[in-house]
Each structure stands twice: as structure tokens, then as C-alpha cells.
Design a protein around this motif. Structure first.
Motif, PDB file in Angstrom:
ATOM      1  N   GLN A 164      -3.504  -0.284   5.556  1.00 19.18           N
ATOM      2  CA  GLN A 164      -3.714   1.388   4.836  1.00 19.18           C
ATOM      3  C   GLN A 164      -3.317   2.426   5.891  1.00 19.18           C
ATOM      4  OE1 GLN A 164      -3.805   1.167   1.472  1.00 19.18           O
ATOM      5  NE2 GLN A 164      -3.598   3.251   1.929  1.00 19.18           N
ATOM      6  N   ALA A 165      -4.131   2.764   6.404  1.00 20.83           N
ATOM      7  CA  ALA A 165      -3.691   3.192   7.755  1.00 20.83           C
ATOM      8  C   ALA A 165      -2.244   3.296   8.497  1.00 20.83           C
ATOM      9  CB  ALA A 165      -4.159   2.899   9.198  1.00 20.83           C
ATOM     10  N   VAL A 166      -0.835   2.523   8.081  1.00 19.26           N
ATOM     11  CA  VAL A 166       0.031   3.429   8.188  1.00 19.26           C
ATOM     12  C   VAL A 166       0.795   3.413   7.555  1.00 19.26           C
ATOM     13  CG1 VAL A 166       1.762   1.708   9.041  1.00 19.26           C
ATOM     14  CG2 VAL A 166      -0.452   0.939  10.064  1.00 19.26           C
ATOM     15  N   ALA A 167       0.320   2.690   6.232  1.00 17.29           N
ATOM     16  CA  ALA A 167       0.779   2.919   4.912  1.00 17.29           C
ATOM     17  C   ALA A 167       0.554   4.816   4.873  1.00 17.29           C
ATOM     18  CB  ALA A 167       0.281   2.346   3.929  1.00 17.29           C
ATOM     19  N   ASP A 168      -0.959   4.942   4.867  1.00 16.98           N
ATOM     20  CA  ASP A 168      -1.072   6.613   5.363  1.00 16.98           C
ATOM     21  C   ASP A 168      -0.208   6.953   6.133  1.00 16.98           C
ATOM     22  OD1 ASP A 168      -2.616   5.821   3.426  1.00 16.98           O
ATOM     23  OD2 ASP A 168      -4.440   5.841   4.839  1.00 16.98           O
ATOM     24  N   LEU A 169      -0.121   6.919   6.753  1.00 14.58           N
ATOM     25  CA  LEU A 169       1.170   7.131   8.362  1.00 14.58           C
ATOM     26  C   LEU A 169       2.240   7.549   7.572  1.00 14.58           C
ATOM     27  CD1 LEU A 169      -0.259   6.244  11.280  1.00 14.58           C
ATOM     28  CD2 LEU A 169       0.511   8.283  11.540  1.00 14.58           C
ATOM     29  N   ILE A 170       2.758   6.419   6.398  1.00 23.06           N
ATOM     30  CA  ILE A 170       4.403   6.519   6.526  1.00 23.06           C
ATOM     31  C   ILE A 170       4.670   7.878   5.514  1.00 23.06           C
ATOM     32  CG2 ILE A 170       6.156   5.314   5.530  1.00 23.06           C
ATOM     33  CD1 ILE A 170       4.884   3.103   6.783  1.00 23.06           C
ATOM     34  N   GLN A 171       3.273   8.084   5.129  1.00 22.54           N
ATOM     35  CA  GLN A 171       3.577   9.161   3.665  1.00 22.54           C
ATOM     36  C   GLN A 171       4.585  10.351   4.206  1.00 22.54           C
ATOM     37  OE1 GLN A 171      -0.132   8.852   1.893  1.00 22.54           O
ATOM     38  NE2 GLN A 171       0.660  10.398   0.432  1.00 22.54           N
ATOM     39  N   ASP A 172       5.474  10.544   3.213  1.00 24.24           N
ATOM     40  CA  ASP A 172       6.308  11.529   3.838  1.00 24.24           C
ATOM     41  C   ASP A 172       6.891  11.468   4.364  1.00 24.24           C
ATOM     42  OD1 ASP A 172       5.977  13.176   0.549  1.00 24.24           O
ATOM     43  OD2 ASP A 172       4.017  13.868   1.879  1.00 24.24           O
ATOM     44  N   LYS A 173       7.319  10.803   5.327  1.00 20.71           N
ATOM     45  CA  LYS A 173       8.165  10.604   6.068  1.00 20.71           C
ATOM     46  C   LYS A 173       9.771  10.219   6.031  1.00 20.71           C
ATOM     47  CE  LYS A 173       5.334  11.618   9.124  1.00 20.71           C
ATOM     48  NZ  LYS A 173       3.657  11.923   8.906  1.00 20.71           N
ATOM     49  N   SER A 174       9.949  10.425   7.231  1.00 22.42           N
ATOM     50  CA  SER A 174      11.902   9.616   6.866  1.00 22.42           C
ATOM     51  C   SER A 174      11.968   8.291   7.291  1.00 22.42           C
ATOM     52  CB  SER A 174      12.161  11.015   7.661  1.00 22.42           C
ATOM     53  OG  SER A 174      12.949  10.849   9.035  1.00 22.42           O
ATOM     54  N   VAL A 175      13.402   7.859   7.345  1.00 20.55           N
ATOM     55  CA  VAL A 175      13.433   6.120   7.854  1.00 20.55           C
ATOM     56  C   VAL A 175      13.431   6.645   9.137  1.00 20.55           C
ATOM     57  CG1 VAL A 175      14.797   4.841   8.026  1.00 20.55           C
ATOM     58  CG2 VAL A 175      14.669   5.931   5.860  1.00 20.55           C
ATOM     59  N   LYS A 176      13.888   8.137   9.221  1.00 21.95           N
ATOM     60  CA  LYS A 176      14.707   7.367  11.683  1.00 21.95           C
ATOM     61  C   LYS A 176      12.965   7.530  11.745  1.00 21.95           C
ATOM     62  CE  LYS A 176      18.024  10.614  12.410  1.00 21.95           C
ATOM     63  NZ  LYS A 176      18.522  11.949  11.995  1.00 21.95           N
ATOM     64  N   ARG A 220       0.626  -1.157  -0.144  1.00 27.45           N
ATOM     65  CA  ARG A 220      -0.572   0.199   0.011  1.00 27.45           C
ATOM     66  C   ARG A 220       0.231   1.121  -0.427  1.00 27.45           C
ATOM     67  NH1 ARG A 220      -2.631  -3.561   2.553  1.00 27.45           N
ATOM     68  NH2 ARG A 220      -5.118  -4.025   2.308  1.00 27.45           N
ATOM     69  N   LEU A 221       2.266   1.114  -0.018  1.00 25.53           N
ATOM     70  CA  LEU A 221       2.637   2.205  -0.275  1.00 25.53           C
ATOM     71  C   LEU A 221       3.156   2.870  -1.318  1.00 25.53           C
ATOM     72  CD1 LEU A 221       5.779   1.131   2.165  1.00 25.53           C
ATOM     73  CD2 LEU A 221       3.811   2.386   3.237  1.00 25.53           C
ATOM     74  N   GLY A 222       2.985   4.109  -1.398  1.00 27.03           N
ATOM     75  CA  GLY A 222       4.219   4.960  -2.677  1.00 27.03           C
ATOM     76  C   GLY A 222       5.134   4.994  -2.890  1.00 27.03           C
ATOM     77  N   LEU A 223       5.734   5.336  -4.245  1.00 25.89           N
ATOM     78  CA  LEU A 223       7.266   4.670  -4.164  1.00 25.89           C
ATOM     79  C   LEU A 223       7.983   5.153  -2.818  1.00 25.89           C
ATOM     80  CD1 LEU A 223       9.528   3.883  -6.071  1.00 25.89           C
ATOM     81  CD2 LEU A 223      10.282   6.292  -6.825  1.00 25.89           C
ATOM     82  N   ILE A 224       8.364   6.650  -2.921  1.00 27.41           N
ATOM     83  CA  ILE A 224       8.728   7.173  -1.507  1.00 27.41           C
ATOM     84  C   ILE A 224       8.596   6.530  -0.355  1.00 27.41           C
ATOM     85  CG2 ILE A 224       9.155   9.526  -1.271  1.00 27.41           C
ATOM     86  CD1 ILE A 224       9.589   9.808  -3.689  1.00 27.41           C
ATOM     87  N   GLU A 225       7.685   5.922  -0.126  1.00 24.54           N
ATOM     88  CA  GLU A 225       7.767   5.408   1.521  1.00 24.54           C
ATOM     89  C   GLU A 225       7.815   4.298   1.316  1.00 24.54           C
ATOM     90  OE1 GLU A 225       4.415   7.066  -0.200  1.00 24.54           O
ATOM     91  OE2 GLU A 225       5.234   8.926   0.677  1.00 24.54           O
ATOM     92  N   PHE A 226       8.223   3.237   0.249  1.00 21.90           N
ATOM     93  CA  PHE A 226       8.671   2.503  -0.285  1.00 21.90           C
ATOM     94  C   PHE A 226       9.600   2.322   0.232  1.00 21.90           C
ATOM     95  CE2 PHE A 226      10.485  -0.836  -2.339  1.00 21.90           C
ATOM     96  CZ  PHE A 226      10.523  -1.895  -2.213  1.00 21.90           C
ATOM     97  N   LEU A 227      10.698   3.686  -0.491  1.00 23.87           N
ATOM     98  CA  LEU A 227      11.909   3.728  -0.163  1.00 23.87           C
ATOM     99  C   LEU A 227      12.706   3.570   1.591  1.00 23.87           C
ATOM    100  CD1 LEU A 227      12.731   5.733  -3.525  1.00 23.87           C
ATOM    101  CD2 LEU A 227      13.688   3.782  -3.207  1.00 23.87           C
ATOM    102  N   SER A 228      11.785   4.534   1.941  1.00 16.99           N
ATOM    103  CA  SER A 228      12.083   4.671   3.725  1.00 16.99           C
ATOM    104  C   SER A 228      11.769   3.313   4.470  1.00 16.99           C
ATOM    105  CB  SER A 228      10.449   5.848   4.160  1.00 16.99           C
ATOM    106  OG  SER A 228      10.947   6.801   3.952  1.00 16.99           O
ATOM    107  N   PHE A 229      10.295   2.624   3.975  1.00 15.69           N
ATOM    108  CA  PHE A 229      10.669   1.600   4.321  1.00 15.69           C
ATOM    109  C   PHE A 229      11.801   0.251   4.116  1.00 15.69           C
ATOM    110  CE2 PHE A 229       8.299  -2.274   5.639  1.00 15.69           C
ATOM    111  CZ  PHE A 229       7.004  -1.795   6.054  1.00 15.69           C
ATOM    112  N   LEU A 258      -7.588  -5.684   9.244  1.00 14.44           N
ATOM    113  CA  LEU A 258      -5.601  -5.754   8.962  1.00 14.44           C
ATOM    114  C   LEU A 258      -5.438  -4.889   7.841  1.00 14.44           C
ATOM    115  CD1 LEU A 258      -4.489  -9.665   8.297  1.00 14.44           C
ATOM    116  CD2 LEU A 258      -3.194  -6.867   9.783  1.00 14.44           C
ATOM    117  N   ASP A 259      -7.001  -4.756   6.623  1.00 12.56           N
ATOM    118  CA  ASP A 259      -6.775  -4.136   5.300  1.00 12.56           C
ATOM    119  C   ASP A 259      -6.513  -2.292   5.294  1.00 12.56           C
ATOM    120  OD1 ASP A 259      -6.056  -6.153   3.417  1.00 12.56           O
ATOM    121  OD2 ASP A 259      -8.625  -7.108   3.034  1.00 12.56           O
ATOM    122  N   PHE A 260      -8.116  -2.177   6.152  1.00 11.49           N
ATOM    123  CA  PHE A 260      -7.992  -1.343   7.220  1.00 11.49           C
ATOM    124  C   PHE A 260      -7.063  -0.432   7.923  1.00 11.49           C
ATOM    125  CE2 PHE A 260      -9.530   1.687  10.816  1.00 11.49           C
ATOM    126  CZ  PHE A 260      -9.379   2.812   9.707  1.00 11.49           C
TER     127      PHE A 260
END
Lengths: 317, 167
Positions: free
Chosen positions: B121-133, A36-45, B116-118
């Protein structure tokens, strides 16, 4: 007393498993998130820890109907990437220096550079060399490949016009070093310069900018067919089962979004993709620099799926 | 919550830290782990209590809430979609990051696809635009890359991380 100790031990044990399970998330759960990740998030992951990197490298996420990204190149190794969210990324890709993209499909690019040909995944920088390139110099060549170049069934097709009456097709099957060649009599008025090329339902399809379509059945009959495309004519029984989206550069306002000057011209390589339930072909096209603009700059561009492919180094065709 | 008229038909679940919670067979069915218990020959609905050592009462009731709400609102009318969206937002709002992680784990243990699906998706949305840290901190994952390896990975994809939030 003993009972209390037991339960404490139990609860400690429980805590420990809990912690352990969190730092090593089960891979099936990780894969569901990765999916469910976009490319940028995938790279973070990918960069989080070794285990997650392993999970993301063995995963082959379902092809989601993600929108296309657009990549411009043609100024040395400097490239720009426009994401689905209209964000611009500056990316350095030495592999694209001097290269021209012949085909883009499922996240892979087929590139031609100084007489050689290779597949390239710009986000993972994975590269697969294609042996014995049949082209020495590019002219009106168009190309397509049937599926992921890592797949055992992949076929590459490169087509060009040898004369006003004849087309020439070179094909290479996965694992082979030997290109096969076949010719097809087809007048230029039936198929002009090919702008769209792709593989669909066992056939390579080649389209020009007008009404011409030529197909080649690469898998079974090895037959050629030539068609003329018409719009909204109910008397015609053959219907294309994909859509053709022309003038996509203007439609998506690529020049505006990428903040390109008036004096820039772009020549693109199209792609073929699934959006929702519909197969869509985006043909290649050219936007000229605005008239009267001084010292025009020529860029190349390609529509690409934002997908990441991890492959073993030195993977061969 | 839709209650079954005959209390004997409910399934008894015992979370690790609380009292037995009764759920309707319809809800229990959506939890694959529970379903396999029920299908076992030794299972007797009236007396068997299913122990859930990996699931807390809080997590179990959240999962049941979610399933109850969504099984009652399968319709596709716009106003239903709107209120479902609102329910989902509220559902997540009540969860701190740690609780979300734990709930994801509980849903995975119980194998409830819909939840699980829900949550994925919520976790994936949280990671959006976030750094590795951020992702490491969020998941409580220890960085096991060497400094060189990490620098190498960072350099390879440096283009992607310009201007992302560090926390």
C-alpha cells in the motif's frame, strides 16, 4: 586467504541476485502492488517495462470498492472524464463518436452506434463486437449485461416497449450469434420508461423512474415478475437487496465539477456497483439545460468503474 | 517489546549481516517462511538458528518492530487507531525509497502478510500521480521498450499523464 576469497565471491554473488531480483520483481509481489493502484497509477505502471506490462495484463485485480468515475461524450470523439478525486481529464475516444451507451458495468460499456452494438473499455480501448444487433434505431431501449463480456457466462439483455401493454426483451448468450426474443404483457402504468437496468442474483431487473420494477429470471425459471416499490412499509415482506441512488448527477454536482455551462443538458446511462458491502443501482437520468439559455448543447454521460481490461485484439463475442 | 519470560521459547534468527535476533513464537508465526522452518521435524527451538541470507539485521528488526507494535494494538478504539496511524507514518518516514524497496523484498522473502500488505500500500501511495520515469527510477527498472513502442504507449494514454510530476 582462500576463505576470504570465498566470502568475497559469495558476497558478490549475493549482490548480483539482489540487483537481478529488483529489476524483475516477482509477479506475485507486482500483482499485490497493482491491486492497490488507481487507474492513472496503473497506466504508469504498465508503461515501465515489458515484464511489468505482462504482469499487469495477466492480472485481474480484485474488484475493489472504488468510487465511480463519470465520462461525458457526444461531441465527436472529444470526451471528458471526471475522476474520483474530481480531476478532469480530456480524452479522445473515436469509438464514442455517434455512439450511445446502453449499459455500464464493471468497467465495460455496452454501446450502440449506427445499427451495431459493441462492448468497449475506454481506458484500454479494448473492443468486442456484438453480432446481429437486434436494434435498428434507438428509442426507449435499456440494456444490461450479467458479468464481464470476456466471461463465458455473459448474457446481454436489451429491453424496449412495443406498445402501452407489452415489453419486448432480446437476449444474447456468450458465444452465440442468435438473439432470443420474448415478450411480456406489462402495462405502461406498471412500468414506465425504463431508466435502470441490471443483472443481480440470476435476474435482470428493470426499473422506471417511479415505483415500477420488472424482473426476468434469465438463468433458471425464465419467469417474469412485476413489482411495485414502496418505502418503509413493514407489512411488505419482500425487500430489495440493493439500494437505488436516484438524482446522482445533482447529488454529486457533476455539472459544477465538470465546469459545464448552463446551456448544457446531459442524458446519462447508469450503472450497478458494489460499494463496501452494498449493491447500488444508479439509474440513468437527464439534466435539462437551464431554461432560457440560448443554443443548448446536448451531452451524454455514463458512470463508469475506472478499470483497465487488456484483451487480445480481435476478440470475438 | 513484549518479552517472553522463558528465553528458551524464543526463536533464533540470523540475518545476513548481524547477530542472532531472538523473536517470540507469536511473532515468528506471522513469518510464513520461518513458520515452515519451525514445523520441520529437525527444528529444535533451543539450539536451531535459522539463517536468513536474504534479510539484513536492519530489515529484520524493522519487520519485528512492526509486528510487535501491531500485535499489541489490535483494539479498535479511536485513540488506538490514531496512534497506530502515527506509528505507521513514522515507520515509513524512517525509510528512504531504497530501504522501502528492500524491506518489501525482505517481507516478501519472509512472507509476512501484514507487513507485505502495509508496504505494498505504501508503494502504491508513492506511485500516485507520478510519471513512468519516476516509477522506473524508484524501482530501478530498466526501460526495455524501443523508442517506437514507448511513444506508442505514451500516445495511447497521453490523456492520463497531463500534469503529472516528472520526478
Amino acid at each position: 586467504m582462500e576463505q576470504i576469497e570465498m566470502s568475497e565471491a559469495d558476497s558478490n554473488k549475493f549482490q548480483m541476485t539482489w540487483q537481478l531480483q529488483w529489476s524483475t520483481l516477482p509477479h506475485d509481489l507486482l500483482l499485490q502492488i497493482i491491486d492497490r493502484l488507481g487507474l492513472i497509477e496503473f497506466l504508469s505502471f504498465h508503461g515501465v517495462c515489458k515484464d511489468w506490462r505482462l504482469a499487469s495484463s495477466i492480472s485481474s485485480p480484485e474488484e475493489k470498492s472504488r468510487d465511480l468515475w463519470f465520462l461525458t461524450y457526444g461531441e465527436g470523439s472529444k470526451c471528458s472524464l471526471l475522476s474520483k478525486q474530481d480531476k478532469i481529464y480530456k480524452i479522445d475516444l473515436p469509438e464514442l463518436d455517434g455512439a450511445t451507451c446502453l449499459a455500464s458495468y464493471k468497467g465495460w460499456l455496452l454501446l450502440f452506434c449506427n445499427g451495431s452494438m459493441f462492448f468497449f473499455s475506454p481506458f484500454s480501448r479494448a473492443k468486442i463486437d456484438v453480432p446481429n444487433c437486434p436494434i435498428t434505431e434507438l428509442s426507449d431501449h435499456a440494456a444490461a449485461f450479467s458479468c464481464l463480456p470476456t466471461s463465458q457466462n455473459c448474457i446481454i439483455a436489451v429491453i424496449s416497449r412495443t406498445s402501452d401493454e407489452e415489453l419486448e426483451l432480446h437476449m444474447l448468450f456468450k458465444g452465440s450469434n442468435q438473439w432470443s426474443k420474448c415478450n411480456f404483457s406489462c402495462e405502461k402504468r406498471n412500468l414506465n420508461t425504463i431508466t435502470g437496468a441490471m443483472f443481480h442474483n440470476g435476474e435482470f431487473n428493470f426499473l422506471d423512474r417511479f415505483e415500477g420494477l420488472v424482473t426476468f429470471d434469465a438463468c433458471k425459471s425464465k419467469e417474469w415478475n412485476s413489482y411495485r416499490l414502496v418505502k418503509n412499509d413493514k407489512s411488505v415482506k419482500n425487500v430489495l437487496d440493493y439500494y437505488i441512488q436516484r438524482d446522482h448527477l445533482v447529488f454529486k454536482d457533476i455539472k459544477g465539477k465538470m465546469e459545464l455551462e448552463d446551456n448544457v443538458s446531459i442524458t446519462t446511462c447508469g450503472t450497478f456497483y458494489l460499494r463496501g458491502k452494498h449493491n447500488i443501482l444508479i439509474p440513468g437520468e437527464t439534466i435539462e439545460a437551464e431554461e432560457g439559455s440560448e443554443s443548448s448543447k446536448n451531452l451524454k454521460g455514463v458512470w463508469i468503474h475506472p478499470r483497465y481490461f487488456h484483451i487480445e485484439p480481435n476478440q470475438t463475442w | 517489546m513484549a518479552k517472553t519470560p522463558e528465553p528458551k521459547r524464543t526463536i533464533s534468527l540470523k540475518p545476513c549481516d548481524g547477530d542472532v535476533i531472538e523473536v517470540s513464537p507469536m511473532i515468528a508465526k506471522q513469518m510464513q517462511t520461518i513458520q515452515s522452518f519451525i514445523e520441520d521435524d529437525s527444528f529444535i527451538a533451543t539450539t536451531t538458528i535459522i539463517p536468513l541470507p536474504n534479510v539484513t539485521a536492519f530489515q529484520l528488526s524493522k519487520i519485528i518492530d512492526y509486528l510487535n507494535y501491531h500485535s499489541n494494538s489490535k483494539a479498535v478504539a479511536d485513540n488506538v487507531k490514531e496512534s497506530t496511524k502515527k506509528f505507521d507514518e513514522e515507520f515509513l518516514k524512517e525509510l528512504e525509497h531504497d530501504k522501502l524497496k528492500e524491506l518489501l523484498h525482505a517481507a516478501n522473502y519472509l512472507n509476512v502478510k501484514e507487513v507485505l500488505d502495509f508496504l505494498c500500500q505504501a508503494v502504491a501511495d508513492l506511485i500516485q500521480d507520478k510519471s513512468v520515469k519516476f516509477v522506473r527510477k524508484f524501482f530501478g527498472v530498466v526501460n526495455d521498450y524501443s523508442v517506437e513502442e514507448e511513444e506508442d504507449i505514451r500516445r495511447t494514454h497521453a490523456w492520463a499523464f497531463e500534469g503529472v510530476e516528472e520526478d
